[in-house]
Scaffold this motif. Structure first.
Motif, PDB file in Angstrom:
ATOM      1  N   ALA A 436       0.844  -1.203   0.000  1.00  0.00           N
ATOM      2  CA  ALA A 436       0.000   0.000   0.000  1.00  0.00           C
ATOM      3  C   ALA A 436       0.876   1.248   0.000  1.00  0.00           C
ATOM      4  CB  ALA A 436      -0.931  -0.007   1.205  1.00  0.00           C
ATOM      5  N   GLY A 437       1.937   1.229   0.792  1.00  0.00           N
ATOM      6  CA  GLY A 437       2.863   2.356   0.815  1.00  0.00           C
ATOM      7  C   GLY A 437       3.570   2.549  -0.518  1.00  0.00           C
ATOM      8  N   GLN A 438       3.886   1.443  -1.200  1.00  0.00           N
ATOM      9  CA  GLN A 438       4.513   1.541  -2.520  1.00  0.00           C
ATOM     10  C   GLN A 438       3.547   2.150  -3.533  1.00  0.00           C
ATOM     11  OE1 GLN A 438       6.521  -2.219  -3.633  1.00  0.00           O
ATOM     12  NE2 GLN A 438       6.594  -2.665  -1.439  1.00  0.00           N
ATOM     13  N   ALA A 439       2.270   1.770  -3.449  1.00  0.00           N
ATOM     14  CA  ALA A 439       1.269   2.360  -4.341  1.00  0.00           C
ATOM     15  C   ALA A 439       1.159   3.862  -4.109  1.00  0.00           C
ATOM     16  CB  ALA A 439      -0.084   1.685  -4.125  1.00  0.00           C
ATOM     17  N   ASP A 440       1.188   4.279  -2.847  1.00  0.00           N
ATOM     18  CA  ASP A 440       1.148   5.709  -2.537  1.00  0.00           C
ATOM     19  C   ASP A 440       2.374   6.422  -3.092  1.00  0.00           C
ATOM     20  OD1 ASP A 440      -1.241   5.335  -1.211  1.00  0.00           O
ATOM     21  OD2 ASP A 440      -0.335   5.287   0.793  1.00  0.00           O
ATOM     22  N   ALA A 441       3.533   5.767  -3.010  1.00  0.00           N
ATOM     23  CA  ALA A 441       4.763   6.375  -3.527  1.00  0.00           C
ATOM     24  C   ALA A 441       4.693   6.547  -5.040  1.00  0.00           C
ATOM     25  CB  ALA A 441       5.970   5.524  -3.146  1.00  0.00           C
ATOM     26  N   ILE A 442       4.097   5.576  -5.749  1.00  0.00           N
ATOM     27  CA  ILE A 442       3.927   5.714  -7.200  1.00  0.00           C
ATOM     28  C   ILE A 442       3.090   6.952  -7.509  1.00  0.00           C
ATOM     29  CG2 ILE A 442       2.834   4.686  -9.232  1.00  0.00           C
ATOM     30  CD1 ILE A 442       3.630   1.922  -8.089  1.00  0.00           C
ATOM     31  N   HIS A 443       1.981   7.110  -6.778  1.00  0.00           N
ATOM     32  CA  HIS A 443       1.128   8.279  -7.008  1.00  0.00           C
ATOM     33  C   HIS A 443       1.883   9.576  -6.729  1.00  0.00           C
ATOM     34  CE1 HIS A 443      -2.359  10.833  -7.217  1.00  0.00           C
ATOM     35  NE2 HIS A 443      -2.192  11.231  -5.966  1.00  0.00           N
ATOM     36  N   ARG A 444       2.591   9.610  -5.610  1.00  0.00           N
ATOM     37  CA  ARG A 444       3.331  10.838  -5.266  1.00  0.00           C
ATOM     38  C   ARG A 444       4.388  11.147  -6.319  1.00  0.00           C
ATOM     39  NH1 ARG A 444       7.560  11.891  -0.326  1.00  0.00           N
ATOM     40  NH2 ARG A 444       7.910  14.102  -0.788  1.00  0.00           N
ATOM     41  N   ALA A 445       5.111  10.108  -6.764  1.00  0.00           N
ATOM     42  CA  ALA A 445       6.167  10.316  -7.757  1.00  0.00           C
ATOM     43  C   ALA A 445       5.610  10.908  -9.042  1.00  0.00           C
ATOM     44  CB  ALA A 445       6.878   9.003  -8.044  1.00  0.00           C
ATOM     45  N   LEU A 446       4.453  10.402  -9.475  1.00  0.00           N
ATOM     46  CA  LEU A 446       3.868  10.889 -10.717  1.00  0.00           C
ATOM     47  C   LEU A 446       3.296  12.295 -10.590  1.00  0.00           C
ATOM     48  CD1 LEU A 446       2.113   7.612 -11.911  1.00  0.00           C
ATOM     49  CD2 LEU A 446       4.102   8.714 -12.962  1.00  0.00           C
ATOM     50  N   GLU A 447       3.024  12.726  -9.345  1.00  0.00           N
ATOM     51  CA  GLU A 447       2.413  14.038  -9.130  1.00  0.00           C
ATOM     52  C   GLU A 447       3.408  15.101  -8.674  1.00  0.00           C
ATOM     53  OE1 GLU A 447      -0.798  14.786  -9.823  1.00  0.00           O
ATOM     54  OE2 GLU A 447      -0.883  12.748 -10.664  1.00  0.00           O
ATOM     55  N   LEU A 448       4.655  14.740  -8.449  1.00  0.00           N
ATOM     56  CA  LEU A 448       5.632  15.720  -7.969  1.00  0.00           C
ATOM     57  C   LEU A 448       5.786  16.869  -8.966  1.00  0.00           C
ATOM     58  CD1 LEU A 448       8.691  13.791  -6.448  1.00  0.00           C
ATOM     59  CD2 LEU A 448       7.061  15.245  -5.237  1.00  0.00           C
ATOM     60  N   PRO A 449       5.906  18.110  -8.464  1.00  0.00           N
ATOM     61  CA  PRO A 449       6.154  19.238  -9.371  1.00  0.00           C
ATOM     62  C   PRO A 449       7.476  19.074 -10.115  1.00  0.00           C
ATOM     63  CG  PRO A 449       5.512  19.996  -7.180  1.00  0.00           C
ATOM     64  CD  PRO A 449       5.751  18.534  -7.068  1.00  0.00           C
ATOM     65  N   VAL A 450       7.540  19.620 -11.301  1.00  0.00           N
ATOM     66  CA  VAL A 450       8.719  19.470 -12.151  1.00  0.00           C
ATOM     67  C   VAL A 450       9.969  19.985 -11.451  1.00  0.00           C
ATOM     68  CG1 VAL A 450       9.807  20.220 -14.301  1.00  0.00           C
ATOM     69  CG2 VAL A 450       7.405  19.538 -14.293  1.00  0.00           C
ATOM     70  N   VAL A 451       9.859  21.098 -10.759  1.00  0.00           N
ATOM     71  CA  VAL A 451      11.027  21.685 -10.107  1.00  0.00           C
ATOM     72  C   VAL A 451      11.606  20.718  -9.076  1.00  0.00           C
ATOM     73  CG1 VAL A 451      11.842  23.532  -8.590  1.00  0.00           C
ATOM     74  CG2 VAL A 451      10.302  24.066 -10.495  1.00  0.00           C
ATOM     75  N   GLU A 452      10.740  20.093  -8.286  1.00  0.00           N
ATOM     76  CA  GLU A 452      11.222  19.159  -7.268  1.00  0.00           C
ATOM     77  C   GLU A 452      11.795  17.908  -7.907  1.00  0.00           C
ATOM     78  OE1 GLU A 452       9.748  16.660  -3.327  1.00  0.00           O
ATOM     79  OE2 GLU A 452       8.430  18.183  -4.207  1.00  0.00           O
ATOM     80  N   ARG A 453      11.164  17.431  -8.976  1.00  0.00           N
ATOM     81  CA  ARG A 453      11.694  16.270  -9.679  1.00  0.00           C
ATOM     82  C   ARG A 453      13.115  16.545 -10.164  1.00  0.00           C
ATOM     83  NH1 ARG A 453       7.652  12.814 -11.970  1.00  0.00           N
ATOM     84  NH2 ARG A 453       8.963  12.468 -13.795  1.00  0.00           N
ATOM     85  N   ARG A 454      13.304  17.712 -10.753  1.00  0.00           N
ATOM     86  CA  ARG A 454      14.612  18.063 -11.302  1.00  0.00           C
ATOM     87  C   ARG A 454      15.649  18.185 -10.191  1.00  0.00           C
ATOM     88  NH1 ARG A 454      13.404  22.395 -14.897  1.00  0.00           N
ATOM     89  NH2 ARG A 454      12.765  20.652 -16.224  1.00  0.00           N
ATOM     90  N   GLU A 455      15.278  18.799  -9.084  1.00  0.00           N
ATOM     91  CA  GLU A 455      16.227  18.955  -7.978  1.00  0.00           C
ATOM     92  C   GLU A 455      16.675  17.596  -7.453  1.00  0.00           C
ATOM     93  OE1 GLU A 455      14.087  21.299  -5.162  1.00  0.00           O
ATOM     94  OE2 GLU A 455      14.635  23.222  -6.097  1.00  0.00           O
ATOM     95  N   ARG A 456      15.728  16.687  -7.347  1.00  0.00           N
ATOM     96  CA  ARG A 456      16.058  15.362  -6.806  1.00  0.00           C
ATOM     97  C   ARG A 456      17.004  14.595  -7.735  1.00  0.00           C
ATOM     98  NH1 ARG A 456      12.533  12.900  -2.923  1.00  0.00           N
ATOM     99  NH2 ARG A 456      10.988  14.348  -2.101  1.00  0.00           N
TER     100      ARG A 456
END
Length: 489
Positions: A436-456
């Motif tokens: 269940a936590g992995q499913a939540d992480a998939i959702h969060r990853a797909l919804e992260l703002p572009v700026v945060e994705r790039r920084e990471r």
């Protein structure tokens, strides 16, 4: 960069294996992640590499050269000596298919379901003494022969196949300088009690015959030091990360291996990868989740598919927009547990696809093949990289893929992967058992703002570039040079 020096590298698989093509002998790149990772050693040092003769042609080469080393050339043009050890067929089968895999691998990745397995019978005891120990002795004999040519050469043992070989070398050549690096997790004392007392003592005693014992993480180092104290009575000096044992002091290091960043720069723009990328682009969904693994139970693939199912169940708006591309390299299919796991992977993918497929959309694209250019093309194109290993000594995929990714992809990373100790601040951390936590992480990853994705991903990329493979090699040799020579207290 450390100064050039003579090294003996010892691993089960070597960087080269031989075959026949149109009647001629051909050298091919050796299989296995370890040999791949260590190939850069030959660029910077004068290496004699001792490895098992894996193919029939390998055995012919070993026989023709009477077990002596032969000159070989690496991909980059550097030369090295390759010494192939041709083991007895039965001894090697017991060594590899009974003890190394699955016994040691399963113990060290916490994979045994202890209520039912393992069942250590006379056959396992026989495989240990007549297979694992015999093959380790053959490796040690080859090392001793090389040391007789040059006693000052440092010896660099690798991984779980060779736990007792350093003891044979130490007993024969007390002044030898030995390093043993372990590339898989090291469990705590309680899990080592799965193995009979004589076997677990021999493993820890063999490890402590080296001057330096290395691991990828502080976590594995800590477990080893505690287990060595509990199992063979070693004396830990926690302040200096040193163990006293058998009148000697052994340094225990934590240094995560890395990748050859320049090689991945070249690979990303190679014709094979570019062609694979064009094929991927033609069938790519709007959002692409990628996992690249071996079909190994430790990689947790079945739970990963279950987590993706839970995500799809919770987010019907993403149906037909998202896909999971699973590129899996078939692994150790001669071992029943591995062959059975492939079946479980296929059944789970089929079940999820049967539930959700619609109008040509198949949520899981499962491909089981050895296709590295395709994997690198997927590295370049992922929106989410999914690494949910049950336990992993490091996990190089988590380092390789961000280097070449072109979409500001997000890394989802198991807290039990060794790479988490380095990359956890920039990844989305998951518990490998919490689907269940992995499913939540998939959702969060797909919804992260572009700026945060790039920084990471830029932070991961910067870390890997700064802590590259050449730096890891230097760290191991510096640890050997600094290893305590005084007697143990």
């Amino acid at each position: 960069m450390a100064s050039r020096r003579n090294l003996i590298v010892v691993s089960n698989r070597g960087p080269v294996t031989y075959g026949r093509s149109e009647g001629e002998r051909v050298a091919r790149r050796g299989g296995g992640g370890l040999a791949t990772a260590l190939r850069s050693l030959v660029l910077h040092h004068d290496v004699t590499w001792i490895a098992s003769a894996m193919s029939e042609e390998d055995r012919v080469v070993a026989r023709d050269n009477e077990g002596e080393g032969i000159e070989e050339t690496a991909r980059e043009g550097s030369s090295f000596r390759l010494r192939l050890v041709a083991h007895d067929e039965h001894e090697y089968d017991w060594f590899y298919n009974v003890i190394s895999n699955p016994m040691l691998w399963f113990v060290q990745h916490h994979l045994w379901e202890l209520a039912a397995t393992p069942s250590i019978d006379h056959g396992v005891h026989h495989a240990w003494s007549e297979g694992y120990v015999a093959v380790n002795r053959a490796f040690a004999d080859a090392v001793i022969d090389e040391l007789d040519r040059d006693p000052d050469t440092a010896v660099f043992f690798h991984d779980y196949h060779l736990y007792v070989a350093p003891r044979f070398v130490r007993d024969a050549r007390p002044d030898a300088r030995l390093v043993h690096f372990i590339h898989i997790p090291w469990p705590g004392t309680d899990y080592w009690s799965v193995l009979p007392a004589a076997i677990r003592r021999a493993i820890h005693d063999g490890m402590l015959a080296s001057d330096v014992v290395g691991f990828h993480t502080r976590r594995w180092r800590r477990n080893f030091m505690r287990a060595a104290e509990d199992i063979v009575g070693a004396s830990p000096d926690w302040a200096r990360d040193v163990l006293g044992y058998d009148g000697r002091r052994i340094a225990v290091t934590a240094a995560p291996i890395s990748v050859d960043t320049s090689e991945f720069d070249e690979l990303a723009n190679s014709p094979q990868v570019l062609e694979a990328g064009r094929k991927l682009a033609r069938q790519r969904p709007e959002k692409l989740i990628v996992r690249v693994d071996r079909t190994d139970p430790s990689k947790n693939i079945v739970r990963g598919f279950r987590a993706f199912e839970i995500y799809l169940d919770a987010h019907p708006e993403m149906h037909r927009r998202v896909g999971l591309l699973a590129l899996l390299d078939p692994s150790r299919q001669e071992i029943p547990e591995y062959a059975e796991y492939v079946g479980a992977i296929q059944r789970e993918a089929r079940r999820v696809n049967n539930r959700f497929q619609q109008e040509g959309w198949m949520p899981i694209d499962l491909q089981i093949s050895d296709n590295f250019p395709q994997a690198v093309a997927a590295y370049k194109d992922f929106d989410v990289l999914f690494v949910n290993a049950i336990f992993d000594g490091l996990n190089l995929v988590a380092k390789e893929a961000p280097l070449v990714n072109e979409r500001d992809g997000v890394l989802i990373l198991s807290e039990n992967a060794g790479a988490h100790e380095e990359l956890g601040d920039w990844a989305l951390s998951i518990n490998p058992f919490d689907v269940a936590g992995q499913a939540d992480a998939i959702h969060r990853a797909l919804e992260l703002p572009v700026v945060e994705r790039r920084e990471r991903i830029e932070a991961i990329r910067a870390w890997v570039n700064e802590h590259d493979l050449a730096g890891w090699i230097d760290t191991q040799l510096q640890a050997l040079d600094a290893a305590p020579l005084e007697s143990a207290v």
